[in-house]
Scaffold this active site. Sequence first.
Site, short mmCIF file in Angstrom:
data_model
loop_
_atom_site.label_atom_id
_atom_site.label_comp_id
_atom_site.label_asym_id
_atom_site.label_seq_id
_atom_site.Cartn_x
_atom_site.Cartn_y
_atom_site.Cartn_z
N ASP A 279 42.48 -11.32 78.31
CA ASP A 279 42.61 -10.22 77.36
C ASP A 279 43.87 -10.48 76.53
OD1 ASP A 279 42.23 -7.96 75.90
OD2 ASP A 279 41.88 -6.63 77.59
C1 BGC Z 1 41.25 -5.06 74.60
C2 BGC Z 1 39.99 -5.90 74.65
C3 BGC Z 1 39.71 -6.50 73.29
C4 BGC Z 1 40.92 -7.28 72.84
C5 BGC Z 1 40.72 -7.96 71.49
C6 BGC Z 1 42.40 -5.78 73.94
O1 BGC Z 1 43.46 -4.93 73.71
O2 BGC Z 1 41.60 -4.67 75.91
O3 BGC Z 1 38.92 -5.10 75.08
O4 BGC Z 1 38.56 -7.30 73.33
O5 BGC Z 1 42.01 -6.40 72.74
O6 BGC Z 1 40.67 -7.07 70.47
#
Ligand code: BGC
Length: 752
Positions: A279
Amino acid sequence: MKLTAVVALSLTAGAAFAQAIPEAQVRRRAEGLLAKMTPEEKIGQLSQMFYGIIPGMKISDDIIRQGKIGSFLMITDPVLANRLQHVAVDESRLHIPLLYGFDVIHGFHTIFPVPLAMAASWDRELIERVQGLAAREASAVGVRWTFAPMVDIARDPRWGRIVEGAGEDPYLGSKVAAAQVRGFQGPYDGAADHVLACVKHFAGYGAADGGRDYDSSWVPEDRMWNVYLPPFHAAVEAGSASLMPAYMDLNGIPATANTFLLREVLRKAWKFQGFVVSDAFSVRDLQTHGFAATPEDAAFRAFTAGVDMDMGSMTYSKQLPALLQSGKISKTELDAAVLRLLEAKIRLGLFEHPYVDVSRVATVFDMASTREAAREAGARVAVLLRNEGNVLPLAKSIQRVAVIGPLGNTDDLLGSWTLANAHEHAVTVVDGIREKLGSNARVEAAPGVQIARRYPSFFDMLLGAKPEPKWDAERVKAEFSRAVDLARNSDAVVLALGEKQQMSGEAASRSSIDLPGEQEQLLEAVAAVGKPTVLVLINGRPLNLTGAAAHVPAIVEAWYPGVEGGNSIADVLFGDANPGGKLPVTFPRSTGQIPIYYAHNLTHQPDTSAGFTSRYWDEPSSPLYPFGYGLSYTQFAFSNLRVSAPSVARGGKITVSVDVENTGQRAGDEVVQLYIHQRSGSASRPVRELKGFERVPLAAGQKRTIEFALGAEERRYWNSAKHGWVEDASKFDVWAGGDSTASPHTTFDVSE
Ligand code: BGC
């Protein structure tokens, strides 16, 4: 060398292989490429950066030219995507194309209902179709990878990200997860107009302490296997090309470096062949967790646990070279990770078709059929929670409609995660009703109250959205009275209450599930006027509707229904669509009941007085609206529940059948639900568990028999004493009906 002049000419967007490339060929090509790569180029393939969205962040083309980056996220401009892709393909040494990722969560250009709402449709075909349409729009601009589906089970509605998942139940969650993967990816990785899926956030994120986003999760072994992991497994089985570990720590070990999750479960038990992306910034954040000692340690621990790609933090790009040189990470390990990424790019056809046809984008975005699907989906997700005296559907002959509440005339119907299209207007509730009734009716709106987050939303900050100026005391009073007066001068009132779109989603947890602000007071004042009143809820989590249910005769849970939302809502309110959605999550009576979910164990002899009063003396133990619940404008009757055999040996299958009849006057859909309970065994089992469902359309008077297969797969569960799956010999209860409290009942035995 300019490789692409010829290629570019022959390309149209969506060009792809007509069928999957044979896996042996994929492997051969990937290995051939790998053999030519320097360690820096390999590490480049494992690095992904945000592009454009983070204010002040500048990325030079050199990083692409030098092969130091394999993927960008957040690029939604096809011209930019093509330009950067040209740098990668024409000017980098090995001409390896970039992979563009984006959060296509519930639509790209055309915004569909939020995922929790889609789960409320209990309609696998619809879910698959809608994600397919989203994939087509995204791939038209060059996005070939979505960070979805999010399959985190959520049993705490305070958690803001409950809106992104399919609710509380592992069985429903698994079916929804698989349908989404199929919708995004199509028949094979690289199919035209499709994108790769990335199932997230592995695992237990929805169990965050206190429902606070990013907080720790403590999940015991059996609950992990029986509740939190099944939707991930279903997505993996459906072929999800990639997976994202969660931000938080699970039982003390950050998910990003959690070898139990990434090695034991994902690779060993499930044989996952795809790639793992962290993530955002979570490789770096292993230090924040007090887990990794240094950035080098963070890279080492994430990489060796099984994270192939570092999203955003560039910790891999800075630390892996030294780790490789010192021998702490072997060339074999590095190559295995890089191979997974190269293979994904090959399967996608990116080497043959790296660019998009910019002239095609508008045509794809403007497809009327996609807007129609959004409108249809918006209506199919609606859940009718209450309809005393058949207030609904409203007559189209109505003359004066008052739309009251802060969500009556806003774009909040879109919901969170609409970054590609954040400035698009939604059809509002007012627009939809006006359109439906035409010029003969007077449809007027009054917000009545103003609602706002106490702390600004991170998405609003990213998008530079300005908060609405706060009303002064005089305006607060004037708006409230204007709303009540409008109600008084109307023939019917539609109260549009709930939460603004950034009140649910990432970093959008709440300490309470009450209607925010003064909405409850507004509701009471408007209801007291005595006109036929319907509450339409715009929201992404279960809210406390105890007060609302005591004051208004009709409640429609519309969720965040998307860009066509106002039309979908009007279709439901005026009877052009008959609501058939069902709750994918329990609606508690109050915040204090959290967590409350239908599949709990029975741990004490229930007292016979109403409501099982030994649980709480100040509140019933039952929720306000149970899991699976939802009404219709027609009625259904269940009968003749039967099993194909009274008893079955372990491992054997039986068939459960039930008749469902539309006993009302109009066509409608019933979601037939099957629940089981194991009476005894090597562990206590939940009082009921969903094990089958089907959304069944029925004409007035029509009767159908619905069958469900019940095999070992449905009966087995993880036993924490045995650290494994068991199927106990026991008597089983079976219920079938329209929600999780269904009464038609039978039994069967599983013998040794
Ligand atoms: C989120 C993810 C997301 C990623 C990219 C993160 O803050 O937890 O779910 O895919 O950002 O945008």
